[in-house]
Design a protein around this motif. Structure first.
Motif, PDB file in Angstrom:
ATOM      1  N   VAL A 123      35.488  25.392  25.108  1.00  0.00           N
ATOM      2  CA  VAL A 123      34.747  26.228  26.050  1.00  0.00           C
ATOM      3  C   VAL A 123      34.713  25.569  27.419  1.00  0.00           C
ATOM      4  CG1 VAL A 123      32.523  27.267  26.515  1.00  0.00           C
ATOM      5  CG2 VAL A 123      33.353  27.112  24.187  1.00  0.00           C
ATOM      6  N   TYR A 142      26.037  30.520  27.650  1.00  0.00           N
ATOM      7  CA  TYR A 142      25.782  30.455  29.085  1.00  0.00           C
ATOM      8  C   TYR A 142      27.079  30.257  29.850  1.00  0.00           C
ATOM      9  CZ  TYR A 142      24.533  28.363  33.525  1.00  0.00           C
ATOM     10  OH  TYR A 142      24.459  28.065  34.844  1.00  0.00           O
ATOM     11  N   ASN A 152      32.278  20.799  14.748  1.00  0.00           N
ATOM     12  CA  ASN A 152      31.108  21.103  15.519  1.00  0.00           C
ATOM     13  C   ASN A 152      31.134  20.451  16.895  1.00  0.00           C
ATOM     14  OD1 ASN A 152      28.517  21.433  16.308  1.00  0.00           O
ATOM     15  ND2 ASN A 152      27.708  21.196  14.257  1.00  0.00           N
ATOM     16  N   VAL A 197      25.485  19.299  29.409  1.00  0.00           N
ATOM     17  CA  VAL A 197      26.210  19.409  28.142  1.00  0.00           C
ATOM     18  C   VAL A 197      27.162  18.232  27.987  1.00  0.00           C
ATOM     19  CG1 VAL A 197      27.925  20.755  26.901  1.00  0.00           C
ATOM     20  CG2 VAL A 197      26.011  21.894  27.975  1.00  0.00           C
ATOM     21  N   PHE A 254      26.991  15.439  25.097  1.00  0.00           N
ATOM     22  CA  PHE A 254      27.995  15.317  24.044  1.00  0.00           C
ATOM     23  C   PHE A 254      28.769  14.008  24.113  1.00  0.00           C
ATOM     24  CE2 PHE A 254      27.195  19.678  23.012  1.00  0.00           C
ATOM     25  CZ  PHE A 254      27.432  19.694  21.656  1.00  0.00           C
ATOM     26  N   LEU A 302      21.474  18.175  11.145  1.00  0.00           N
ATOM     27  CA  LEU A 302      22.134  17.756  12.385  1.00  0.00           C
ATOM     28  C   LEU A 302      23.211  18.761  12.770  1.00  0.00           C
ATOM     29  CD1 LEU A 302      22.779  13.915  12.400  1.00  0.00           C
ATOM     30  CD2 LEU A 302      21.604  15.315  14.089  1.00  0.00           C
ATOM     31  N   ILE A 303      24.016  19.160  11.769  1.00  0.00           N
ATOM     32  CA  ILE A 303      25.081  20.122  12.053  1.00  0.00           C
ATOM     33  C   ILE A 303      24.478  21.381  12.667  1.00  0.00           C
ATOM     34  CG2 ILE A 303      26.802  21.644  11.004  1.00  0.00           C
ATOM     35  CD1 ILE A 303      27.324  19.563   8.947  1.00  0.00           C
ATOM     36  N   TRP A 304      23.396  21.831  12.064  1.00  0.00           N
ATOM     37  CA  TRP A 304      22.824  23.093  12.541  1.00  0.00           C
ATOM     38  C   TRP A 304      22.280  22.931  13.960  1.00  0.00           C
ATOM     39  CZ3 TRP A 304      17.597  25.488  12.521  1.00  0.00           C
ATOM     40  CH2 TRP A 304      17.683  26.854  12.809  1.00  0.00           C
ATOM     41  N   LEU A 326      24.014  22.872  34.061  1.00  0.00           N
ATOM     42  CA  LEU A 326      24.063  22.921  32.605  1.00  0.00           C
ATOM     43  C   LEU A 326      25.313  22.227  32.077  1.00  0.00           C
ATOM     44  CD1 LEU A 326      22.492  24.362  30.162  1.00  0.00           C
ATOM     45  CD2 LEU A 326      24.624  25.605  30.023  1.00  0.00           C
ATOM     46  N   ILE A 344      32.813  22.662  21.440  1.00  0.00           N
ATOM     47  CA  ILE A 344      32.371  22.843  22.822  1.00  0.00           C
ATOM     48  C   ILE A 344      33.481  22.468  23.801  1.00  0.00           C
ATOM     49  CG2 ILE A 344      31.423  20.521  23.027  1.00  0.00           C
ATOM     50  CD1 ILE A 344      29.545  23.510  24.263  1.00  0.00           C
ATOM     51  N   LEU A 349      22.736  23.997  19.810  1.00  0.00           N
ATOM     52  CA  LEU A 349      22.880  23.495  21.170  1.00  0.00           C
ATOM     53  C   LEU A 349      24.207  23.933  21.752  1.00  0.00           C
ATOM     54  CD1 LEU A 349      21.157  21.524  22.863  1.00  0.00           C
ATOM     55  CD2 LEU A 349      22.876  19.820  22.315  1.00  0.00           C
ATOM     56  N   ALA A 350      25.294  23.719  20.962  1.00  0.00           N
ATOM     57  CA  ALA A 350      26.628  24.030  21.459  1.00  0.00           C
ATOM     58  C   ALA A 350      26.752  25.509  21.743  1.00  0.00           C
ATOM     59  CB  ALA A 350      27.669  23.593  20.440  1.00  0.00           C
ATOM     60  N   ASN A 405      24.485  32.049  14.334  1.00  0.00           N
ATOM     61  CA  ASN A 405      23.724  30.818  14.179  1.00  0.00           C
ATOM     62  C   ASN A 405      22.601  30.976  13.178  1.00  0.00           C
ATOM     63  OD1 ASN A 405      25.030  28.952  15.747  1.00  0.00           O
ATOM     64  ND2 ASN A 405      24.338  30.019  17.576  1.00  0.00           N
ATOM     65  N   SER A 463      24.880  26.672  24.847  1.00  0.00           N
ATOM     66  CA  SER A 463      25.605  26.303  26.063  1.00  0.00           C
ATOM     67  C   SER A 463      26.856  27.151  26.202  1.00  0.00           C
ATOM     68  CB  SER A 463      26.014  24.834  26.038  1.00  0.00           C
ATOM     69  OG  SER A 463      25.164  24.084  25.243  1.00  0.00           O
ATOM     70  N   THR A 464      27.539  27.365  25.081  1.00  0.00           N
ATOM     71  CA  THR A 464      28.746  28.196  25.105  1.00  0.00           C
ATOM     72  C   THR A 464      28.440  29.556  25.697  1.00  0.00           C
ATOM     73  OG1 THR A 464      29.516  27.136  23.119  1.00  0.00           O
ATOM     74  CG2 THR A 464      30.516  29.228  23.660  1.00  0.00           C
ATOM     75  N   THR A 485      32.145  28.620  13.694  1.00  0.00           N
ATOM     76  CA  THR A 485      30.854  28.709  13.003  1.00  0.00           C
ATOM     77  C   THR A 485      31.054  29.115  11.553  1.00  0.00           C
ATOM     78  OG1 THR A 485      30.131  29.602  15.115  1.00  0.00           O
ATOM     79  CG2 THR A 485      28.520  29.501  13.361  1.00  0.00           C
ATOM     80  N   PHE A 538      23.195  20.775  16.254  1.00  0.00           N
ATOM     81  CA  PHE A 538      24.316  20.677  17.199  1.00  0.00           C
ATOM     82  C   PHE A 538      24.895  22.049  17.475  1.00  0.00           C
ATOM     83  CE2 PHE A 538      25.531  16.068  16.052  1.00  0.00           C
ATOM     84  CZ  PHE A 538      24.697  15.611  17.046  1.00  0.00           C
ATOM     85  N   THR A 539      25.026  22.820  16.415  1.00  0.00           N
ATOM     86  CA  THR A 539      25.621  24.148  16.602  1.00  0.00           C
ATOM     87  C   THR A 539      24.748  25.000  17.502  1.00  0.00           C
ATOM     88  OG1 THR A 539      26.351  23.913  14.349  1.00  0.00           O
ATOM     89  CG2 THR A 539      26.718  26.027  15.377  1.00  0.00           C
TER      90      THR A 539
END
Lengths: 511, 102, 89, 325, 100
Positions: free
Chosen positions: C74, B83, C67, D196, D200, B69-71, D192, C71, B76-77, B44, B80-81, C41, B73-74
């Motif tokens: 996952v 976790y 992007n 999420v 989204f 925005l892309i960054w 969480l 998610i 955030l995603a 990231n 979460s991924t 990524t 979102f990434t």
């Protein structure tokens, strides 16, 4: 092609069944059956009106969106397409009637199968679209509509055998359409058009065209279960429910054959050689012998009928070597072209009627007995006279005994074979007929034999038996309008045409 | 080479370095949790540097906003991924241990 | 400058190729999923550089599509494989 | 110089395709196949097909990925334990096959590859339809040529294809047998995960709408938007809010069929007015196409999420069977 | 060598890999993946010809055809997955049993 008279019928023939299928989704299983049957009757009526229009005005077209090809898509009904649409409508409406009673009787154990009617209407629309389309990519989309709905219908019963056969069928169908699409990509890349009529004028021979021909033929052979890609057909057709088997075997496989015929005759004339015709003829001949022999060896009725389909499709492939002329022969001097075309068309139609009748009868027998092992067919005549008659008549048509449509097909095929001097196909036709006679008479012998053990025949609605019998009779009645039909077909540009291959060392060899 | 181009080049090179670090981490680290760490942090950061460099290079506010925005979102995603996958793996391991204990 | 962008893109592509090793090795399904995240990524970075290199800003929309859908895999793994033994051997 | 990128991408795509078929483990296959999708998406961009790239990204990274991952859980965990006999037989029959048939098979494939390569290498310049599409573009009502082809010049294909999606859903229903589909889900407990999903959902919705709107002028359109909106349905289903199963039956059916139905009814209306099917008056073409696209995206989204929900249900059933035995 | 040629040659290779894979691999899922790879090859050839025929923009017709094709391929893949999973659920088979 755009100068021909326009008509709304092509659009309606595809649009109406899809509209009704969409509408039927809003109902429960009973409502769907009503909409489905009404839709079948409406579509049949529409098809017949459209055919009447074609007999009156000749080939009619519909330019979708008002955009001329090559950018837009053109639908056309020429006499050849009209004959196929008519066959679909006549056989389809009988299968619909049969399905209506069949699912009513079996509602208890199948729950009425609410998916049948919308899928069948989608399939019908797809077949209509396939016969009407004049665009290579649109043919791919209609092939997919037909393919997916056909497999979905084949697995409706939910039994393991049906699911396994269905997956095999689906994988074969996807592979076939992807191979076809690769050919389309190459043709588009080398000509910049997808319209069949335009392609007939601009396609140049060369390595690319030859390879496109190869993959398109390969894909369509897989789809129509031509030898050696027949492996998916017998399990899929025999494991499906009776009305579904009938429409898969009688109608769906004809779609791929129709495209193959059109593309070979109208597009790929520049790339075809005499040897290509002989090769596909050999595939057909092997299919005839192998399929008939396998059918002869089976012990359950539906498997016999399914293997017989492989053989009967082989006859269709054997038409191709007659249509591709030997080097040095011109189309005008080849007087066997008309018999060969007639043989092909009659084989398609008579097989559709006879095979539909055969599968529907098999469904009736399964309903009565609970299974379809042929040793239990003893004393069928005593128990179910009408069904026995239907099997007998359909069998006679498959063998090709006069005065059936099958006789017309095989006789014309033999005539074409002898006129063209390609005598080596004749023994195959005769052997195929003998083997067919073998299994049909074996069935009939059993049907007339006195009952040895008491097989209980449960009562089956008479209407089902009558529908099957009517289809069997239909395979005889089609002989009567033969003169009219051939005259009608001869007004089509493609009917009666042959291909004069360019000899080696000419344009083709240098490329 | 203008000063903006120079900054772009520097940002991209730094970004590539972090990507390499992240990939090496994914390849070399011994267990899933440390690999997760390498991937979601280093990559990231690398993406952030490349995003900044390209935003400078393209030099249009609308594109810069999209890149930002892309960054975001990434970020955030992938947090979460990180976790979710870690949690998932922990449960799997526990399940496995319990089964082996039986 | 263009040459530099190409070098960066090739470098990032080679990064993906290296990451393939982890798909191969596993061992758990989560490890393999991890590499698809890595590809995602890196792919986004490649898309951004390409957008600058080709001057085609619509490529950023492709990057956003990747992007927002990354998610999804996952979450589906986490939800769908719950209480499954997973692939451990 | 930029050919290096193309060459690398081409080699990567071929390698991934081969490996995803040859990999000994199914999970390897599936994940290598995902990577193959990414390589293809990059290839579309190198070939200036941004519309296709967005579709591929949405389908390969999103929808197909989820479907395959969901299917994997049926196959992957149990194969070594439950089907050892099958596995043994499987590997045995592989080694048993004879040398000669294998050689012919590979030689045949090699020959096929060679003539395929020759065919694409020697392909004549057809010229394509770029010029034709360019001249007629102003009459189509949109500025993005791909959208013009999809929704106007070749609207018939697009319409039939929406039929194919609906048929696909019916087919999955048919394959599923008589399953109890309308199970209320259990909302997820993980805080969480809930956050999420809740975050989204609007993002997917907004970005889908953006792509739908931008499709008029640039890359984007109904399919891309449909897949993104379908992802909302999938996310909500995974989070334990299977809203498709919970909504009234007629509403679900309306959502599924509205795209196909409206497209056709509109076509019939203009046909009754004297034109051809799918012929729109140029003055209104723009707004009509936008309406059609919106409804089409809704139908595609509904169909895709319903397909996922049904497939997921097949897996749940399998789990239940396994846990009872 | 032009850009499009690299990709059109790749497309032929992918097509052959796919068609070989459908017949050679055994596992249902792998067969499905093979059909998708075949599709990828076909679509790549379409798009590579579109790039060759570009004027101010690339040929939009193949792009539209490919978008249509991708969606069609996904619908059939979803159906195939459903069938494969049901078969496995009912019988435990992961490949067609009488394949030799």
């Amino acid at each position: 092609m755009t100068h021909l008279p326009t008509s709304s019928f092509p659009a309606l023939l595809v649009g109406l069944p899809i509209l009704l299928a969409t509408l039927s989704l809003f109902f429960g299983s009973k409502g769907r059956a009503v909409v489905g049957l009404a839709g079948s009757l409406l579509t049949t009526a529409l098809s017949l009106i459209a055919i009447a229009e074609v007999t009156r005005r000749g080939t009619v077209i519909h330019i979708l969106g008002g955009w001329d090809p090559p950018l837009g898509i053109l639908l056309r009904i020429d006499p050849l397409a009209a004959v196929f649409i008519g066959m679909l409508a006549l056989v389809g409406v009988f299968i619909s009637l049969y399905a209506w009673w069949y699912f009513r009787v079996r509602e208890a154990d199948t729950g009425g199968l609410p998916q049948f009617w919308p899928l069948w209407l989608f399939l019908w629309a797809g077949m209509n679209g396939l016969f009407l389309s004049n665009d290579l990519f649109n043919l791919f989309v209609t092939l997919e509509v037909v393919g997916i709905s056909a497999v979905a219908l084949a697995v409706l019963s939910g039994k393991t055998t049906a699911l396994t056969a269905g997956l095999r069928y689906l994988l074969a169908a996807i592979t076939g359409s992807m191979a076809y699409l690769f050919g389309v990509a190459l043709i588009y890349g080398s000509t910049g058009t997808l319209d069949i009529s335009l392609l007939g004028q601009v396609l140049e021979p060369g390595a690319t065209t030859t390879f496109a021909l190869l993959v398109i033929t390969l894909g369509l052979m897989i789809k129509m279960a031509g030898f050696p890609f027949h492996f998916w057909l017998p399990p899929a057709h025999s494991a499906a429910l009776a009305p579904v088997s009938a429409l898969l075997s009688a109608l769906v496989v004809k779609g791929a054959f129709y495209i193959l015929l059109r593309l070979w005759m109208e597009v790929f004339g520049v790339s075809l050689t005499y040897a290509a015709g002989q090769l596909i003829g050999v595939a057909g001949a092997v299919a005839v012998i192998w399929g008939s022999w396998q059918a002869f060896m089976q012990t359950s009725l539906k498997l016999i009928v399914a293997h017989s389909s492989v053989a009967q499709l082989g006859y269709l492939l054997m038409v191709f070597p007659l249509l591709i002329l030997a080097p040095g022969v011109t189309t005008d001097s080849a007087d066997w072209l008309s018999p060969a075309w007639t043989a092909g068309i009659y084989q398609v139609i008579s097989h559709a009627f006879a095979k539909a009748s055969f599968f529907l009868s098999a469904g009736i027998i399964i309903m009565a007995l609970g299974h379809d092992r042929i040793e239990s067919l003893r004393n069928l005549v005593g128990n179910m006279r009408i069904t026995a008659m239907a099997i007998g008549l359909a069998g006679v048509s498959l063998i090709g005994l006069p005065p059936s449509g099958g006789f017309m097909a095989k006789w014309m095929l033999l005539k074409g074979i002898f006129l063209s001097g390609q005598w080596w196909w004749a023994p195959v036709v005769l052997t195929g007929s003998l083997l067919t006679a073998g299994y049909v008479f074996m069935l009939l012998r059993l049907a007339f034999a006195p009952a040895r053990e008491m097989d209980t025949f449960r009562p089956v609605p008479k209407s089902l038996e009558v529908v099957a019998l009517l289809l069997a009779i239909g395979s005889f009645l089609i002989v009567f309008p033969a003169d009219f039909l051939i005259q009608f077909l001869e007004s089509s540009a493609v009917f009666g045409s042959g291909i004069e291959p360019i000899m080696e060392g000419g344009e083709y060899g240098n490329n | 080479m203008t000063i903006v181009e120079l900054i772009t080049v520097i940002f991209l090179v730094v970004g590539c370095f972090f990507f390499l670090a992240g990939t090496l981490g994914v390849l070399r680290f011994p267990d899933l949790f440390s690999r997760l760490h390498a991937l979601t942090k280093a990559d990231n950061l690398g993406l952030g540097f490349i995003a900044a460099g390209m935003a400078l290079h393209i030099a249009s506010p609308w594109a810069a906003l999209k890149i930002l925005l892309i960054w975001l979102f990434t970020l955030l995603a992938s947090s979460s991924t990180c976790y979710l996958i870690a949690h998932f793996q922990k449960e799997q391991d526990q399940l496995k241990n319990r089964k082996e204990g039986e | 400058m263009d040459v530099f962008f190409i070098i960066v893109i090739v470098f990032l592509l080679l990064n993906i190729v290296m990451g393939l090793f982890r798909v191969w090795r596993g061992p758990a399904v989560a490890d393999r999923l991890l590499t698809t995240q890595l590809f995602g990524t890196t792919g986004m970075a490649i898309l951004m550089v390409l957008a600058g290199y080709l001057g085609e800003l619509t490529l950023l929309n492709v990057a956003i599509t990747f992007n927002v859908l990354a998610i999804l895999l996952v979450i589906s793994l986490v939800k769908v494989w719950k209480n499954k033994k997973g692939e451990t051997k | 110089m930029s050919l290096i990128i193309d060459g690398l991408l081409a080699i990567l795509a071929i390698y991934l395709a081969l490996q995803s078929l040859l990999a000994p483990r199914l999970t390897q296959s599936v994940f290598l196949f995902f990577a193959f999708g990414l390589a293809l998406a990059l290839a579309w961009i190198r070939l200036a097909a941004v519309d296709v790239a967005i579709t591929e990204a949405a389908i390969a990274a999103g929808f197909l990925g989820v479907l395959f991952l969901d299917a994997l859980r049926d196959f992957a965990p149990r194969i070594p334990a439950k089907n050892e006999a099958v596995q043994k037989q499987y590997s045995k029959s592989q080694t048993k096959s004879l040398f000669l048939p294998r050689l012919t098979l590979w030689a045949g494939l090699g020959l096929f590859l060679l003539i395929a390569l020759e065919a694409v290498w020697k392909i004549p310049e057809g010229g394509g339809l770029t010029a034709a599409a360019g001249t007629l573009l102003p009459e189509s009502g949109v500025e993005n040529p791909v959208t013009a082809v999809l929704l106007n010049f070749r609207a018939y294909d697009t319409w039939l294809e929406m039929g194919v999606i609906l048929i696909g859903l019916l087919a999955v229903f048919a394959a599923g047998g008589k399953m109890a589909y309308r199970k209320p889900g259990v909302a997820s407990q993980d805080p969480l995960l809930r956050q999420v999903i809740l975050f989204f959902t609007p993002v997917l919705f907004l970005f889908g709408a953006f792509l739908l709107y931008i499709g008029k002028t640039g890359p984007g359109g109904a399919f891309q938007a449909g897949v993104l909106w379908g992802a909302i349905g999938i996310l909500l289903h995974l989070g334990g809010w299977p809203f498709i199963a919970l909504m009234p039956r007629w509403l679900g059916q309306l959502l599924l069929t509205v795209g196909l139905g409206f497209f056709l009814v509109l076509g019939f209306l203009f046909m009754a007015a004297g034109g051809a099917l799918f012929e729109y008056p140029p003055a209104y073409a723009g707004i009509l196409i936008l309406i059609i696209e919106t409804l089409a995206a809704i139908s595609i989204a509904a169909a895709l999420s319903a397909i996922f929900a049904l497939l997921n249900q097949i897996g749940e059933e399998a789990d239940e069977i396994e846990s009872t035995t | 060598m032009e850009t499009y040629q690299i990709y059109s040659l790749t497309s032929a290779v992918l097509f052959v890999i796919g068609i070989g894979g459908v017949f050679i691999t055994r596992h249902f899922i792998k067969k499905i993946i093979a059909t998708m790879i075949m599709g990828g090859g076909v679509f790549l050839s379409f798009v590579s010809f579109a790039e060759r025929d570009a004027l101010t923009f690339a040929d939009p017709v193949p792009h539209a055809l490919v978008i249509t094709g991708i969606v069609v391929a996904v619908a059939s893949a979803a159906f195939a997955l459903a069938l494969a999973r049901r078969i496995y659920q009912q019988t435990g088979d992961i490949s067609f049993s009488n394949d030799k």
